[in-house]
Design an enzyme around this catalytic site. Structure first.
Site, PDB file in Angstrom:
ATOM      1  N   ASP A 197       0.710  -1.444   0.022  1.00 51.78           N
ATOM      2  CA  ASP A 197       0.000  -0.007   0.022  1.00 51.78           C
ATOM      3  C   ASP A 197       1.396   0.812   0.204  1.00 51.78           C
ATOM      4  O   ASP A 197       1.898   1.551   1.099  1.00 51.78           O
ATOM      5  CB  ASP A 197      -0.768  -0.127   1.304  1.00 51.78           C
ATOM      6  CG  ASP A 197      -2.010   0.860   1.590  1.00 51.78           C
ATOM      7  OD1 ASP A 197      -2.910   1.156   0.162  1.00 51.78           O
ATOM      8  OD2 ASP A 197      -1.701   2.096   2.221  1.00 51.78           O
ATOM      9  N   ASP A 323     -10.791   2.313  -5.096  1.00 54.11           N
ATOM     10  CA  ASP A 323     -10.694   3.101  -4.418  1.00 54.11           C
ATOM     11  C   ASP A 323     -10.935   4.668  -5.307  1.00 54.11           C
ATOM     12  O   ASP A 323     -10.692   6.037  -5.614  1.00 54.11           O
ATOM     13  CB  ASP A 323      -8.691   4.139  -4.473  1.00 54.11           C
ATOM     14  CG  ASP A 323      -8.444   3.280  -2.678  1.00 54.11           C
ATOM     15  OD1 ASP A 323      -9.137   3.648  -2.165  1.00 54.11           O
ATOM     16  OD2 ASP A 323      -7.191   3.156  -2.670  1.00 54.11           O
TER      17      ASP A 323
END
Ligand code: GLC
Ligand code: CA
Length: 547
Positions: A197, A323
């Site tokens: 991430d 996202d």
């Protein structure tokens, strides 16, 4: 060694995938139950977004305990079963490692707050300015200052994301050792893939005010980033050539990605970059309403195709993730040409040079949310920006319209399995609303239809395995400036693939710059596409020609 160039990754956001125990939240057992569906699609890997113990302020991207499963998602036994069942089907798991920050509930941060110097040095604490302002003027990616004041120390800590996500101090060797231990733990459990991430934010540069932007230029692709990634590689996954890794690169540069994803394998297998998904922003500003820029989209995609190939580096290619808004709503047509445009967009990605990622629901043409009230939104970023936009002077309905278009919740509504109650996702009240269009858009209907979007994705995944030109070929744009067409050529060892796509809902005549002798049409989103130099392309028509 696994050839990730021939592989396809299917991304699962467990919370919204499938609920097996009737609490309204998807769970690991839900993934296990749907493994046959993923095998049917043909994906090689499943990337699972974080399911570790977490207060869920950012849906698991705020990790409290890297070694245990959040009870909401299940148990370690559930994980082991998922892993074994996936393996039986030839599917590998890719886990999401969130190491730029932890949750503020993480034991390390709790000890830091209690004043333990050893753990304070796991994070980034700084004195404020003399005038009482935070150490720098940097903005959090979720809105507001990136610094939070801690009265007992008269200091601030850095959080590039939510205030509950304090950034780790990677310059502290002990932090790097802790992180390595986590990776090794999951490797021992047989995990064969990792997604890291926002990993290009881990090496902070100098702590200066930014008068040009929000601060990102001081911590993105920072001074020790390559060193830290190489070290992580050497001490963990580098030992197992069967492990595939992908780094999420926030606001990165191509030059850095040449190194992150170089074929020398010193850092990662591949990278996600996002420039092609900012074509409906105003610069870096996401919270605006502007039509997307088709020329820019092409240019960015093509520049990255070229650049990465030239430097022997590998891309992850994708439109959707948890996202992002849904691609059919964003660059396609949710209405009349829903099916054609969803297939066209899938073709564009899957024939590129790079490893394709399919995000749950993309393969059945799921669309953006149908929410008409802010109370239906769950994402911390959306909720913050709804407020911030109004503080900046926007009227509530104008602010709301922007949230509707750009909210991350567009990608987070429950997977639409059936046309029944809650789309077959749960028997309880789902944690986030189900899109009412599940009566038409659902996996059951897609599986029953031989001509569905699902079947198209299945073909695309199969083609990558069958044709080396897709996995290994060179890339060249065709007629790049064309106002309506996105077309490119791939070539490898005497074989050529031409991929031609009409991005608009109106027909267009296109003269193919290539001589088409010997080509046949191997894939299309209309039943009767012809191989002709003068192509009459129908709305969102997409054809793949092969020689
Ligand atoms: C990544 C994740 C996103 C998360 C953020 C902070 O961008 O994909 O969901 O909010 O990192 O961890
Ligand atoms: Ca559940």
């Amino acid at each position: 060694m696994e050839d990730f160039r021939k592989s396809v990754v299917y991304q699962i956001y467990p919370k919204s995938f499938y609920d097996t125990n009737g609490d309204g939240l998807g769970d690991l057992n839900g993934v296990t139950e749907k493994l046959d569906y993923i095998r049917e699609l043909g994906a090689d890997y499943i990337w699972l977004t974080p399911f570790f113990v977490s207060p869920q302020k950012d849906n698991g991207y705020d990790v409290e305990d890297y070694y245990n499963i959040d009870p909401r998602y299940g148990t370690m036994e559930d994980f082991d079963r998922l892993s074994a069942e996936a393996q039986k089907r030839g599917i590998k798991l890719m886990l999401d490692m969130v190491f730029n920050h932890t949750s503020s509930r993480n034991e390390w941060f709790q000890k830091a707050l209690a004043g333990d110097e050893r753990y304070k040095n796991y994070y980034i604490f700084r004195k404020g300015k003399e005038n009482g302002d935070p150490p720098t003027n940097w903005e959090s990616k979720f809105g507001g200052s990136a610094w939070e004041y801690v009265p007992q120390f008269d200091e601030y800590y850095l959080h590039l994301f939510d205030v509950s996500q304090p950034d780790l101090n990677w310059d502290n060797p002990e932090v790097r050792e802790q992180v390595e231990a986590v990776v090794r733990f999951w490797m021992k459990k047989g995990v064969k893939g990792f997604r890291f991430d926002v990993v290009n934010l881990i090496s902070k540069g100098s702590f200066e005010d930014d008068y040009e932007g929000d601060g990102r230029r001081f911590y993105t692709d920072g001074p020790n980033i390559h060193k830290y990634l190489q070290e992580l590689n050497e001490k963990t996954f580098g030992a197992d050539k069967g492990i595939v890794t992908v780094g999420e690169m926030s606001s990165t540069s191509m030059e850095n990605c040449f190194r992150y994803a170089s074929e020398d394998g010193k850092e990662l297998s591949m990278v996600f970059s996002f420039h092609h998904l900012k074509v409906d922003f105003a610069g870096n500003e996401k919270w605006v309403l502007v039509p997307y820029d088709f020329q820019k989209l092409k240019k960015i995609l093509f520049d990255w195709q070229f650049g990465m190939a030239e430097h022997h580096a590998w891309n992850a290619v994708f439109w959707c993730n948890h996202d992002q808004p849904r691609v059919v709503s964003r660059f396609g047509d949710e209405g009349k040409y829903w099916k054609q445009s969803a297939k066209m967009l899938g073709t564009v990605i899957h024939c590129l040079r790079g490893t394709p990622y399919v995000y749950q629901g993309e393969e059945i043409g799921m669309t953006n949310t149908d929410f008409t009230d802010i109370s239906r939104y769950r994402d911390v970023e959306s909720i913050n920006y709804y407020r911030i936009l109004q503080e900046k002077g926007l009227r509530p309905d104008d602010a709301f319209r922007i949230i509707q278009i750009h909210s991350r919740d567009n990608g987070r509504t429950p997977m639409q399995w059936t046309d029944g109650q809650n789309a077959g996702f749960t028997t309880a009240e789902p944690w986030i609303g189900v899109n009412a269009n599940h009566t038409d858009v659902n996996a059951e209907a897609e599986l029953a239809d031989e001509d569905s979007i699902f079947r198209h994705y299945q073909k695309l995944i199969r083609l990558r395995k069958e044709l080396d030109v897709i996995a290994y070929g060179d890339f060249a744009p065709l007629d790049q400036k064309n106002a309506q067409i996105l077309a490119y050529r791939r070539s490898y060892e005497g074989h050529t693939l031409l991929v031609v796509n009409n991005f608009y809902g109106r027909p267009v005549t296109w003269t193919c710059p290539e001589e088409l002798e010997g080509y046949s049409c191997i894939l299309s989103n209309y039943p009767d596409s012809e191989v002709k130099k003068e192509m009459e392309l129908r709305p969102f028509e997409s054809v793949v020609l092969y020689r």
